[in-house]
Design an enzyme around this catalytic site. Structure first.
Site, short mmCIF file in Angstrom:
data_model
loop_
_atom_site.label_atom_id
_atom_site.label_comp_id
_atom_site.label_asym_id
_atom_site.label_seq_id
_atom_site.Cartn_x
_atom_site.Cartn_y
_atom_site.Cartn_z
N ARG A 1 0.80 -1.22 0.00
CA ARG A 1 0.00 0.00 0.00
C ARG A 1 0.84 1.27 0.00
NH1 ARG A 1 -3.51 -2.12 5.00
NH2 ARG A 1 -1.62 -3.37 5.24
C1 UD1 Z 1 -2.12 -5.79 11.36
C2 UD1 Z 1 -3.13 -6.59 12.19
C3 UD1 Z 1 -4.31 -5.69 12.53
C4 UD1 Z 1 -3.82 -4.45 13.28
C5 UD1 Z 1 -2.71 -3.72 12.49
C6 UD1 Z 1 -2.07 -2.65 13.37
C7 UD1 Z 1 -2.98 -8.96 11.45
C8 UD1 Z 1 -3.66 -10.04 10.66
N1 UD1 Z 1 -3.59 -7.75 11.44
O1 UD1 Z 1 -2.77 -5.42 10.14
O2 UD1 Z 1 -5.26 -6.40 13.32
O3 UD1 Z 1 -4.89 -3.57 13.54
O4 UD1 Z 1 -1.67 -4.64 12.10
O5 UD1 Z 1 -1.19 -1.82 12.64
O6 UD1 Z 1 -1.97 -9.20 12.06
N2 UD1 Z 1 4.58 -8.65 8.11
C9 UD1 Z 1 5.55 -9.61 7.98
N3 UD1 Z 1 5.29 -10.73 7.24
C10 UD1 Z 1 4.08 -10.95 6.65
C11 UD1 Z 1 3.08 -9.96 6.81
C12 UD1 Z 1 3.35 -8.83 7.54
O7 UD1 Z 1 6.67 -9.45 8.50
O8 UD1 Z 1 3.92 -12.01 6.02
C13 UD1 Z 1 4.87 -7.43 8.91
C14 UD1 Z 1 4.81 -6.14 8.09
O9 UD1 Z 1 6.08 -5.83 7.57
C15 UD1 Z 1 4.35 -5.13 9.14
C16 UD1 Z 1 3.55 -5.97 10.14
O10 UD1 Z 1 3.90 -7.32 9.91
O11 UD1 Z 1 5.43 -4.53 9.81
C17 UD1 Z 1 2.04 -5.81 10.00
O12 UD1 Z 1 1.65 -6.22 8.68
P1 UD1 Z 1 0.59 -5.41 7.83
O13 UD1 Z 1 0.42 -6.10 6.54
O14 UD1 Z 1 0.90 -3.97 7.83
O15 UD1 Z 1 -0.74 -5.69 8.71
P2 UD1 Z 1 -2.00 -4.75 8.86
O16 UD1 Z 1 -2.89 -4.95 7.69
O17 UD1 Z 1 -1.56 -3.37 9.17
MG MG Z 2 0.20 -2.38 8.95
#
Ligand code: UD1
Ligand code: MG
Length: 247
Positions: A20
């Protein structure tokens, strides 16, 4: 005095691409006042866990590692494919020492959280004697965040992502900050049970809440310090918001 027994380790999730953000740069490397976002998170992480910090890297792993290692002591775990936040935490399993009592999980894209809030999260978690504690805040506009679903008794039941939420659930203003304190043994056994049957086809870390409730291990909410502290950066607009918050 509240006792803090057992060792606390931190896991920082920083493997995501940040689709995003519409940028080639890994999301956590975007800078706020000349410092990559992940460094703000690492500062708070180091304050509560010293060098017991495991950073999950994946997208642009080498660049993220270099940015972190230049500033802080930490271990790194590679998430080769970004299959979701639950899968990301699973990748830290071997890096978390056996003497670890509880794990604080932070998101590399939630840069303004203070060490003081994390300390309170750990203290309240230990005092409550439950498996999972989620740092949550109430927001006027909860758009984009996971919603905290509670039962009639006010107890936490599960977290629902916006994309999976019903209209009724979307109206909930209490949101998941993406910051948790979880008993280490429970964490990894629960993650083995998480499935990817949701709108995004991902392994959601948030599903461990429902597992804890079902198994009677206990899950609860710790109310976060402020909306500012838990602002998650998912878009260029969010990044600008965080820059302005820091003045
Ligand atoms: C996530 C939470 C959501 C919360 C929000 C807060 C989940 C399913 N959802 O959503 O409930 O309100 O954060 O900001 O957890 N990442 C990895 N590996 C992956 C996917 C993500 O390392 O496979 C890391 C990303 O780099 C990031 C963090 O995890 O730093 C959160 O991932 P992101 O995709 O931003 O989750 P949100 O949709 O924001
Ligand atoms: Mg996030």
């Amino acid at each position: 005095m509240s006792k803090t027994t057992g060792k606390t380790a931190v896991i920082v999730l920083a493997a995501g691409k940040g689709t995003r953000m519409k940028s080639d740069k890994a999301k956590v490397l975007h800078e706020v006042h000349g410092r990559p976002m992940v460094d703000y998170v690492m500062a708070s992480a180091s304050e509560i866990a010293g060098s017991d910090v495991v950073v999950i890297v994946g997208h642009q792993a080498e660049a993220v590692k270099a940015a972190v290692a230049g500033q802080r002591k930490a271990l790194f775990a590679l998430q080769e494919e970004q299959l979701g936040t639950g899968h990301a935490v699973m990748c830290a399993r071997d890096a978390i020492g056996p003497s670890t009592r509880q794990v604080v999980i932070l998101c590399g894209d939630v840069p303004l959280v203070r060490a003081e809030t994390l300390r309170r999260l750990v203290v309240e978690h230990e005092a409550a004697g439950r498996a999972v504690s989620v740092l949550a805040v109430s927001l006027e506009d909860p758009t984009g965040y996971g919603r905290m679903v509670t039962g009639e008794d006010g107890a936490l039941r599960c977290i629902v992502e916006e994309k999976d939420a019903s209209a009724e659930q979307r109206a909930i203003q209490e949101v998941n900050s993406g910051i948790y304190c979880v008993d280490a043994d429970f964490l990894f056994s629960a993650l083995d049970k998480v499935k990817s049957d949701n709108a995004q086809g991902e392994y959601y870390l948030t599903d461990i809440v429902e597992i804890a409730v079902q198994e009677g291990a206990g899950a609860g909410i710790v109310i976060g310090g402020s909306a500012r502290e838990v602002t998650g950066v998912n878009t260029v607009n969010d990044l600008e918001t965080v820059r302005q918050m820091l003045g």
